[in-house]
Structures are given as structure tokens and as C-alpha cells.
Design an enzyme around this catalytic site. Structure first.
Site, PDB file in Angstrom:
ATOM      1  N   PRO A   1      77.765  15.104  70.053  1.00 53.74           N
ATOM      2  CA  PRO A   1      77.678  13.740  70.554  1.00 53.74           C
ATOM      3  C   PRO A   1      79.083  13.219  70.854  1.00 53.74           C
ATOM      4  O   PRO A   1      80.074  13.855  70.476  1.00 53.74           O
ATOM      5  CB  PRO A   1      77.073  12.968  69.376  1.00 53.74           C
ATOM      6  CG  PRO A   1      77.525  13.721  68.165  1.00 53.74           C
ATOM      7  CD  PRO A   1      77.653  15.168  68.581  1.00 53.74           C
TER       8      PRO A   1
ATOM      9  N   CYS B   1      75.361   4.860  83.923  1.00 55.70           N
ATOM     10  CA  CYS B   1      75.562   5.650  85.149  1.00 55.70           C
ATOM     11  C   CYS B   1      74.673   5.184  86.290  1.00 55.70           C
ATOM     12  O   CYS B   1      74.986   5.400  87.459  1.00 55.70           O
ATOM     13  CB  CYS B   1      75.346   7.126  84.866  1.00 55.70           C
ATOM     14  SG  CYS B   1      73.763   7.446  84.092  1.00 55.70           S
TER      15      CYS B   1
ATOM     16  N   GLU C   1      74.066  15.616  84.302  1.00 59.92           N
ATOM     17  CA  GLU C   1      73.783  14.237  84.704  1.00 59.92           C
ATOM     18  C   GLU C   1      75.123  13.515  84.669  1.00 59.92           C
ATOM     19  O   GLU C   1      75.651  13.213  83.603  1.00 59.92           O
ATOM     20  CB  GLU C   1      72.755  13.638  83.738  1.00 59.92           C
ATOM     21  CG  GLU C   1      71.988  12.496  84.347  1.00 59.92           C
ATOM     22  CD  GLU C   1      72.594  11.182  83.956  1.00 59.92           C
ATOM     23  OE1 GLU C   1      73.386  10.654  84.784  1.00 59.92           O
ATOM     24  OE2 GLU C   1      72.311  10.699  82.864  1.00 59.92           O
TER      25      GLU C   1
ATOM     26  N   TRP D   1      78.674   8.240  75.056  1.00 57.73           N
ATOM     27  CA  TRP D   1      78.563   7.162  74.070  1.00 57.73           C
ATOM     28  C   TRP D   1      77.692   5.996  74.534  1.00 57.73           C
ATOM     29  O   TRP D   1      77.371   5.114  73.747  1.00 57.73           O
ATOM     30  CB  TRP D   1      79.975   6.622  73.740  1.00 57.73           C
ATOM     31  CG  TRP D   1      80.790   6.385  74.980  1.00 57.73           C
ATOM     32  CD1 TRP D   1      81.691   7.236  75.545  1.00 57.73           C
ATOM     33  CD2 TRP D   1      80.729   5.251  75.861  1.00 57.73           C
ATOM     34  NE1 TRP D   1      82.190   6.714  76.717  1.00 57.73           N
ATOM     35  CE2 TRP D   1      81.621   5.481  76.925  1.00 57.73           C
ATOM     36  CE3 TRP D   1      80.008   4.042  75.843  1.00 57.73           C
ATOM     37  CZ2 TRP D   1      81.811   4.582  77.975  1.00 57.73           C
ATOM     38  CZ3 TRP D   1      80.191   3.144  76.883  1.00 57.73           C
ATOM     39  CH2 TRP D   1      81.082   3.412  77.928  1.00 57.73           C
TER      40      TRP D   1
ATOM     41  N   GLU E   1      83.173   4.342  90.004  1.00 58.82           N
ATOM     42  CA  GLU E   1      82.141   3.861  89.091  1.00 58.82           C
ATOM     43  C   GLU E   1      82.787   2.785  88.221  1.00 58.82           C
ATOM     44  O   GLU E   1      83.703   3.072  87.443  1.00 58.82           O
ATOM     45  CB  GLU E   1      81.664   5.046  88.238  1.00 58.82           C
ATOM     46  CG  GLU E   1      80.348   4.820  87.582  1.00 58.82           C
ATOM     47  CD  GLU E   1      79.856   6.074  86.859  1.00 58.82           C
ATOM     48  OE1 GLU E   1      80.686   6.903  86.436  1.00 58.82           O
ATOM     49  OE2 GLU E   1      78.635   6.210  86.700  1.00 58.82           O
TER      50      GLU E   1
HETATM   51  P1  ADP Z   1      82.898   9.128  79.510  1.00 58.26           P
HETATM   52  O1  ADP Z   1      83.862   8.680  80.538  1.00 58.26           O
HETATM   53  O2  ADP Z   1      81.523   8.577  79.658  1.00 58.26           O
HETATM   54  O3  ADP Z   1      83.401   9.095  78.114  1.00 58.26           O
HETATM   55  P2  ADP Z   1      83.262  11.984  79.400  1.00 58.26           P
HETATM   56  O4  ADP Z   1      82.789  12.980  80.377  1.00 58.26           O
HETATM   57  O5  ADP Z   1      84.711  11.884  79.145  1.00 58.26           O
HETATM   58  O6  ADP Z   1      82.640  10.628  79.910  1.00 58.26           O
HETATM   59  O7  ADP Z   1      82.542  12.175  78.001  1.00 58.26           O
HETATM   60  C1  ADP Z   1      81.197  12.576  77.858  1.00 58.26           C
HETATM   61  C2  ADP Z   1      81.109  13.598  76.761  1.00 58.26           C
HETATM   62  O8  ADP Z   1      81.916  14.715  77.126  1.00 58.26           O
HETATM   63  C3  ADP Z   1      81.634  13.123  75.411  1.00 58.26           C
HETATM   64  O9  ADP Z   1      80.835  13.686  74.376  1.00 58.26           O
HETATM   65  C4  ADP Z   1      83.036  13.693  75.373  1.00 58.26           C
HETATM   66  O10 ADP Z   1      83.504  13.904  74.060  1.00 58.26           O
HETATM   67  C5  ADP Z   1      82.820  15.014  76.071  1.00 58.26           C
HETATM   68  N1  ADP Z   1      84.041  15.599  76.663  1.00 58.26           N
HETATM   69  C6  ADP Z   1      85.147  14.973  77.128  1.00 58.26           C
HETATM   70  N2  ADP Z   1      86.038  15.863  77.605  1.00 58.26           N
HETATM   71  C7  ADP Z   1      85.490  17.092  77.437  1.00 58.26           C
HETATM   72  C8  ADP Z   1      85.903  18.443  77.742  1.00 58.26           C
HETATM   73  N3  ADP Z   1      87.081  18.697  78.322  1.00 58.26           N
HETATM   74  N4  ADP Z   1      85.056  19.442  77.439  1.00 58.26           N
HETATM   75  C9  ADP Z   1      83.861  19.202  76.870  1.00 58.26           C
HETATM   76  N5  ADP Z   1      83.405  17.960  76.569  1.00 58.26           N
HETATM   77  C10 ADP Z   1      84.209  16.918  76.846  1.00 58.26           C
END
Ligand code: ADP
Length: 457
Positions: free
Chosen positions: A155, A263, A229, A130, A360
């Protein structure tokens, strides 16, 4: 439906579908079925539609920027900056599509020829975060499409409105169904659908190291190619011989961008002994001038954090550091505006053993450490499982070269706080992931090399 919330005031600004497994599967089918047709188009044809997409979005930047301010919380001029950054990828890859060159090699047969050609890897999938709702999408889609791959994107559910708008403009530009698909819903289930489908040949993910490892494990089982990434823990090292005002400006810009939710945000500011006090005094003066506010304004402001857990994490890290002896030189509290706003904060006397050193932060917090020698700071800077970016400020050329070799990071930035642009290979090492996005390196991630022997016998 999933509500999309404006983090500046908690209001619901839109919705995105909670797609069922059947709907997601149908979108994956379309992505796979569209691949042969897209791959067979000439590079010029693919380039032309990307360029049309670029032109249409570029003409409506303000439309995108306002959505981004509302769903992400970043201020308007940052949103416009992100759009220029993100458009840069569409422009770059519209051009690069035509330059996916192969090779001819001397043959091991007297009359033979050896050709090396590059082919698109196949249908691909990606999952984006996001914090850069626009650029993350264009960076992945433009590269994949230029290479001749199709792509389905999920997304972040926090910021899907920018993504849907990009899809709408892509369709208008002539990017057909299947070539660029998008789904939202249960992130875990969608991640599993992408990684387990044997027809998807590559997954590109930007997000947390935790989720990246889950996806990599699933992709590993199917030997799928990946670009990851992930998280960072960037050191920002300022030596006694640095140009202090420039270093302060570089640090403030890099740190407060997106309220620190980046990041590549400087996570650990290492300042050499001789200038520590002078540097902190200038940093305090610079940061004190910056306002905290919702983002719909022309000047740069520090916006809200994305959600309550993100805010709680920052509060906990700062409180923990203070309880262990760190001193607050600025901020250190929730902002008077309430909600998800946190004051820009400068913490001094931070030690490497504190939790904030290994986490982080993802908030507007400068954590300042003191160091004495080059050798010591290189060792401390590298003492992290992450390796995305390392910043350093020095006017000593020999030292700059030594640092560029010894700092463990995918990107080393000397005398600047600015990292990303469409032409450079963005990415990390260690637990920050692998693969590169941007420039001619980026497109290599979406092609496979085929060796053809024409023996001539
Ligand atoms: P952040 O802490 O930046 O939100 P995440 O890794 O949780 O980082 O989220 C980044 C993306 O990964 C988002 O699009 C989120 O919906 C997705 N996401 C979160 N959990 C999972 C999962 N278990 N499998 C696949 N995608 C995921």
C-alpha cells in the site's frame, strides 16, 4: 519505521515498517508457496472466506472510517462512502468466484470434445495509492483471491494503517498467511522485487503514469501480465441543452471528492457558449456553500491535500493559469486554516495551451473552458495523452450516442458525476493504462484460458 502523518494537522498518528529486502523476499516466498493450495480450494471455499471478511469489516465500518480520516484527510462521510464502495468489491467477488465459467466448443474431431477452462494466473502482486486507502486494496485483493490467485500488496506509505487493519480482519476471517501478504518500505525496491520475481505472474498497479510505465517496462522484460490504472485528465462537457442544476451538482460532487485528489476527477470543464455565464454563476453559488475543514465531522467538507508537494503543485498550476489570463471566480489561495488546506477554486477563461490543461490537477480546482460546437469540443476533449473517463451533459439523445463513441476514454459518463461501483469495468486507455477492474471483466484479468482437446480417437 516510517511515520504516518495526519495531513490535517501534521501530527504523527502511527508507523509502518521500513521492511528490509530480506523481509520483503520472505513475504514474496509465502505468497508463492501458498498459491497451489489456494488455487485448489473450491470456489465455494474461497467465496466463504471472502464473505466472512466482508461481514467482519462491515460490522466495524466506523473503526476503518476514523483511520481513513486521520491518514488521508477525507471527511468521515466520504470515508464511509469509500468503505461501502470497497466492501462492494468483496461482496461482488465472493459471488463471482463461483461463476468463473469455461466453455465447450464443437470439436474438429468426429468424437472429440473441446473444453476451454479458466485457471488462476498464479501468485500476483499489487501496488496501491493513498487516495482510496480502503477501496484500492479490497478491489485488487478480492478479485485475485476469488480467481484463485494469491496476492502480495504494497500500500502507499502515506496510508498504510487502513491497509494493515484490513489485513488484520482478513486473518480473522480465515484468509491465511501467504494468500494475502502485505509489505511496506522502500517503494522502488519493493516494485523491483515484485516485477523481477519470475514466480509472480501478474502485477496490478494504480498510481501515476510515470511509475506505471517504469513497472510496465520491468514487467515487459519478464512478459508479466499487468493491470494499470494510471493518471487521468477528464473532460466534463456541459452542452447548452443540459439540465444545469443537475450538471452543477454532478460536477461539484465529482470534483470536490477527496479534495479533487482522484484520478477520475473532472480536470477540464468545457461549457458551451450559450450557458457559460449562467453555469458559472450556479457553480460559484454551489461551491461557496462548502466548508474547508479537517474531516472528523458529519457534514461534507473539503479536507487538506495529502502533502506539501501536492499543495505546491496546485498553487503553481493556478498561479500559472492566472499569469496567462485566467480569472479567479472563487478561491484561488491557500485556505486561512493554513497547513495543507487549499480553497475550492473556480478558474474561468482557461485556455487549452495552459499547463493546467495538460496536467492532472489533483486539487479542489475547477478549470473552466468555453466552447461553441460539438465537433470542436470532442476534438479538444480528446487532445490529451490520457483516456480514463469523460463526462458529458446533454439531453439530446443523438448527441449522447455520438459522444459515447467519439470520446477517447475507457469510461464515458452521460448526465452523471458518478463513475465507480463494484459491478462495472473500471479502467482507461492511452496513457491512463490498460486492464479493467470490477464486474465480471475484472476477474478475467486474473485467469488464463486453457484449451483442452479430448480427441476421442
Ligand atoms: P501518487 O502521485 O498518487 O502518489 P505514485 O505513482 O507516486 O502516485 O504512487 C502510487 C504507488 O506507487 C504508491 O504505493 C507508491 O509508494 C508507489 N511507488 C512510487 N514510486 C514507485 C516506484 N519507483 N516503484 C514502485 N512503486 C512506486
Amino acid at each position: 519505521m516510517i511515520n504516518v502523518i495526519n495531513p490535517a494537522d501534521g501530527s504523527v498518528i502511527g508507523q509502518t515498517p521500513m521492511m528490509s529486502a530480506v523481509v520483503v523476499a520472505a513475504a514474496i516466498d509465502r505468497t508463492c508457496e501458498a498459491f497451489p493450495g489456494w488455487a485448489q480450494k473450491t470456489a465455494k471455499e474461497r467465496s466463504d472466506v471472502l464473505r466472512r471478511w466482508y461481514d467482519l469489516v462491515r460490522a466495524d465500518k466506523r473503526v476503518f472510517a476514523e483511520i481513513m480520516v486521520q491518514e488521508n484527510g477525507k471527511c468521515l462521510n466520504e470515508a464511509l462512502g469509500e468503505i461501502d464502495y470497497g466492501l462492494g468489491f468483496i461482496e461482488w467477488y465472493a459471488e463471482e468466484a463461483k461463476r468463473v465459467y469455461g466453455d465447450t466448443l464443437p470439436s474438429h474431431y468426429p468424437h472429440g470434445s473441446v473444453l476451454v477452462i479458466k485457471e488462476p494466473v498464479g501468485p500476483t502482486a499489487s501496488i496501491t495509492p493513498w487516495n482510496f486507502p480502503f477501496m484500492m486494496i479490497t478491489r485488487k485483493i478480492a478479485t485475485a483471491l476469488a480467481a484463485g490467485c494469491t496476492m502480495i500488496i504494497k500500500p502507499a506509505e502515506e496510508t498504510p494503517l487502513t491497509a494493515w487493519k484490513l489485513l488484520e480482519y482478513a486473518r480473522e476471517a480465515g484468509i491465511p498467511e501467504g494468500v494475502f501478504e502485505m509489505v511496506t518500505g522502500d517503494a522502488k525496491a519493493i516494485g523491483e522485487a515484485f516485477t523481477s520475481d519470475p514466480r509472480i505472474h501478474k502485477v496490478s498497479f494504480t498510481g501515476s503514469t510515470r511509475v506505471g510505465k517504469l513497472l510496465a517496462a520491468n514487467c515487459g522484460a519478464a512478459l508479466k501480465k499487468m493491470t494499470l490504472e494510471l493518471g487521468g485528465n477528464a473532460p466534463f462537457i456541459v452542452f447548452d441543452d443540459a439540465t444545469l442544476d443537475d450538471a452543477v451538482t454532478g460536477l461539484v460532487n465529482a470534483k470536490l471528492r477527496n479534495s479533487g485528489q482522484v484520478c477520475i476527477s473532472p480536470n477540464r470543464v468545457f461549457i458551451q457558449d450559450g450557458i457559460y455565464d449562467a453555469f458559472i454563476a450556479r457553480l460559484v453559488a454551489a461551491v461557496s456553500k462548502i466548508r474547508v475543514d479537517q474531516g472528523m465531522q458529519d457534514e461534507f467538507v473539503v479536507g487538506p491535500l495529502i502533502n506539501q508537494p501536492a499543495l505546491e503543485k496546485v498553487v503553481e498550476l493556478v498561479d500559472d493559469a492566472v499569469s496567462l489570463g485566467a480569472t479567479i471566480r472563487l478561491g484561488g489561495k491557500l485556505d486561512a486554516k493554513g497547513g495543507l488546506f487549499y480553497q475550492p477554486t473556480i478558474l474561468c477563461d482557461v485556455e487549452d495551451s495552459f499547463k493546467i490543461h495538460n496536467t492532472e490537477i489533483f486539487g479542489p480546482v475547477f478549470a473552466a473552458y468555453r466552447f461553441k460546437t460539438e465537433e470542436e469540443v470532442i476534438r479538444r476533449a480528446n487532445n490529451t495523452e490520457y483516456g480514463l473517463v469523460a463526462y458529458s451533459w446533454t439531453t439530446d439523445l443523438g448527441r449522447a450516442f455520438r459522444l459515447s463513441k467519439q470520446l477517447e476514454a475507457g469510461m464515458v459518463i452521460m448526465n452523471s458525476g458518478s463513475v465507480g461501483t463494484a459491478s462495472v469495468p473500471f479502467g482507461g486507455i492511452k496513457h491512463s493504462g490498460y486492464g479493467r477492474e470490477g464486474g465480471h471483466y475484472g476477474i478475467e484479468e486474473y485467469v488464463q484460458v486453457k484449451y483442452v482437446l479430448m480427441s476421442g480417437q
